[in-house]
Design an enzyme around this catalytic site. Sequence first.
Site, PDB file in Angstrom:
ATOM      1  N   HIS A   4      55.414  46.742  13.882  1.00 37.27           N
ATOM      2  CA  HIS A   4      54.934  46.329  15.213  1.00 37.27           C
ATOM      3  C   HIS A   4      55.585  44.995  15.560  1.00 37.27           C
ATOM      4  O   HIS A   4      55.250  43.965  14.984  1.00 37.27           O
ATOM      5  CB  HIS A   4      53.393  46.214  15.135  1.00 37.27           C
ATOM      6  CG  HIS A   4      52.744  45.685  16.378  1.00 37.27           C
ATOM      7  ND1 HIS A   4      51.444  45.225  16.388  1.00 37.27           N
ATOM      8  CD2 HIS A   4      53.195  45.557  17.653  1.00 37.27           C
ATOM      9  CE1 HIS A   4      51.134  44.827  17.609  1.00 37.27           C
ATOM     10  NE2 HIS A   4      52.172  45.010  18.396  1.00 37.27           N
ATOM     11  N   ASP A  48      45.011  49.062  17.583  1.00 37.29           N
ATOM     12  CA  ASP A  48      45.346  47.939  16.705  1.00 37.29           C
ATOM     13  C   ASP A  48      44.538  46.703  17.065  1.00 37.29           C
ATOM     14  O   ASP A  48      44.703  46.145  18.149  1.00 37.29           O
ATOM     15  CB  ASP A  48      46.853  47.657  16.837  1.00 37.29           C
ATOM     16  CG  ASP A  48      47.342  46.597  15.872  1.00 37.29           C
ATOM     17  OD1 ASP A  48      46.579  46.179  14.987  1.00 37.29           O
ATOM     18  OD2 ASP A  48      48.514  46.194  16.014  1.00 37.29           O
ATOM     19  N   GLY A  49      43.673  46.297  16.129  1.00 43.42           N
ATOM     20  CA  GLY A  49      42.910  45.061  16.304  1.00 43.42           C
ATOM     21  C   GLY A  49      41.415  45.287  16.269  1.00 43.42           C
ATOM     22  O   GLY A  49      40.877  46.087  17.036  1.00 43.42           O
ATOM     23  N   GLY A  50      40.748  44.641  15.332  1.00 41.32           N
ATOM     24  CA  GLY A  50      39.286  44.699  15.271  1.00 41.32           C
ATOM     25  C   GLY A  50      38.724  46.040  14.839  1.00 41.32           C
ATOM     26  O   GLY A  50      37.586  46.378  15.173  1.00 41.32           O
ATOM     27  N   HIS A  69      51.442  48.630   7.956  1.00 39.81           N
ATOM     28  CA  HIS A  69      51.692  48.092   9.298  1.00 39.81           C
ATOM     29  C   HIS A  69      52.205  46.657   9.167  1.00 39.81           C
ATOM     30  O   HIS A  69      51.519  45.785   8.629  1.00 39.81           O
ATOM     31  CB  HIS A  69      50.377  48.136  10.084  1.00 39.81           C
ATOM     32  CG  HIS A  69      50.454  47.706  11.509  1.00 39.81           C
ATOM     33  ND1 HIS A  69      50.797  48.561  12.538  1.00 39.81           N
ATOM     34  CD2 HIS A  69      50.221  46.507  12.096  1.00 39.81           C
ATOM     35  CE1 HIS A  69      50.755  47.904  13.688  1.00 39.81           C
ATOM     36  NE2 HIS A  69      50.414  46.651  13.447  1.00 39.81           N
ATOM     37  N   SER A 121      47.397  46.947   8.033  1.00 40.78           N
ATOM     38  CA  SER A 121      48.108  45.724   8.442  1.00 40.78           C
ATOM     39  C   SER A 121      48.105  44.719   7.297  1.00 40.78           C
ATOM     40  O   SER A 121      47.056  44.384   6.752  1.00 40.78           O
ATOM     41  CB  SER A 121      47.442  45.099   9.674  1.00 40.78           C
ATOM     42  OG  SER A 121      47.940  43.781   9.859  1.00 40.78           O
ATOM     43  N   ASP A 151      53.336  43.289  11.037  1.00 46.44           N
ATOM     44  CA  ASP A 151      53.174  42.577  12.306  1.00 46.44           C
ATOM     45  C   ASP A 151      54.166  41.427  12.401  1.00 46.44           C
ATOM     46  O   ASP A 151      53.891  40.322  11.933  1.00 46.44           O
ATOM     47  CB  ASP A 151      51.751  42.025  12.416  1.00 46.44           C
ATOM     48  CG  ASP A 151      50.730  43.099  12.747  1.00 46.44           C
ATOM     49  OD1 ASP A 151      50.937  43.817  13.750  1.00 46.44           O
ATOM     50  OD2 ASP A 151      49.734  43.221  12.014  1.00 46.44           O
ATOM     51  N   GLY A 181      41.791  39.654  12.283  1.00 49.21           N
ATOM     52  CA  GLY A 181      40.389  39.268  12.173  1.00 49.21           C
ATOM     53  C   GLY A 181      39.663  39.027  13.478  1.00 49.21           C
ATOM     54  O   GLY A 181      38.621  38.380  13.500  1.00 49.21           O
TER      55      GLY A 181
HETATM   56  C1  DX5 Z   1      47.285  41.531  15.909  1.00 48.75           C
HETATM   57  C2  DX5 Z   1      47.999  42.540  15.033  1.00 48.75           C
HETATM   58  C3  DX5 Z   1      47.084  43.486  14.321  1.00 48.75           C
HETATM   59  C4  DX5 Z   1      46.017  42.823  13.530  1.00 48.75           C
HETATM   60  C5  DX5 Z   1      45.112  43.795  12.834  1.00 48.75           C
HETATM   61  O1  DX5 Z   1      48.199  40.872  16.698  1.00 48.75           O
HETATM   62  O2  DX5 Z   1      48.877  43.324  15.776  1.00 48.75           O
HETATM   63  O3  DX5 Z   1      47.848  44.388  13.552  1.00 48.75           O
HETATM   64  O4  DX5 Z   1      46.545  41.955  12.598  1.00 48.75           O
HETATM   65  O5  DX5 Z   1      44.253  43.066  12.054  1.00 48.75           O
HETATM   66  P1  DX5 Z   1      42.670  43.220  12.138  1.00 48.75           P
HETATM   67  O6  DX5 Z   1      42.360  44.624  11.710  1.00 48.75           O
HETATM   68  O7  DX5 Z   1      42.201  42.192  11.181  1.00 48.75           O
HETATM   69  O8  DX5 Z   1      42.256  42.961  13.549  1.00 48.75           O
HETATM   70 ZN    ZN Z   2      49.818  45.153  14.795  1.00 42.29          ZN
END
Ligand code: DX5
Ligand code: ZN
Length: 218
Positions: free
Chosen positions: A67, A179-181, A32, A7, A34, A149
């Site tokens: 996304h 996706d996320g964390g 990725h 991302s 966003d 984050g």
């Molecule tokens: C959140 C996004 C993710 C996110 C991933 O809305 O869809 O793609 O930015 O970032 P990290 O890995 O930092 O959670």
């Molecule tokens: Zn995403």
Amino acid sequence: MTEISASVLTVEKDNATTIFYNLETGKVNYFHIDAMDGKFVPKNNLELMKDYALTISHISNLGLDVHLMVENVEEIADEYLMLEPEILTFHVEATKNEERTKNVIELIKNSGTRVGIAISPETKIEEIKPYLECIHMILVMTVVPGKGGQTLIPETLEKVRQLKDYITENNIDIDIEVDGGINDITSKQAIDAGANILVAGNYLVSAENISEAVKKLK
Ligand code: DX5
Ligand code: ZN
């Protein structure tokens, strides 16, 4: 095999091309993107993400994993389809009704792009079951969509597990992306639950050695 989608949400403009280069040589599998419209989620970054997607499509051999966190899915999808992404994902909470969701699936497929549907943490997996036979990827949001984050919400991995069981039982060939964390600890939990594509933003972008970080995730 597990694939990594990097991302670029939190990448700063000043050193963006260096980071893109390091991600690619560090052997991530996709970039990725966003895209946020300020309506489906509070933040609007449509311009910056379009800029990054365009840059990446010019300088990289890797595919774009787009996304869309937007309400006007049709319009923004059209804009991204021009870049011929590898995969284009929209939220089932954005299209809401079945007819519209099916039309968007067709719109993306007609451009020869793989289709993904995303579900937010509060959405039940039943909402996407009607579409699983005709799409290529399920994106399970493991945080509330909107920013990078954040910390992974453990209950979302239970959804990954249920989806994995469901697609195995029904013989459906589909990717599961989380996706996320995602970091070197949660990656293992996500893979164990059944995910085969991991999105990672903060963990990769802030890593001292991106290539090592990618290996740890896989
Ligand atoms: C959140 C996004 C993710 C996110 C991933 O809305 O869809 O793609 O930015 O970032 P990290 O890995 O930092 O959670
Ligand atoms: Zn995403």
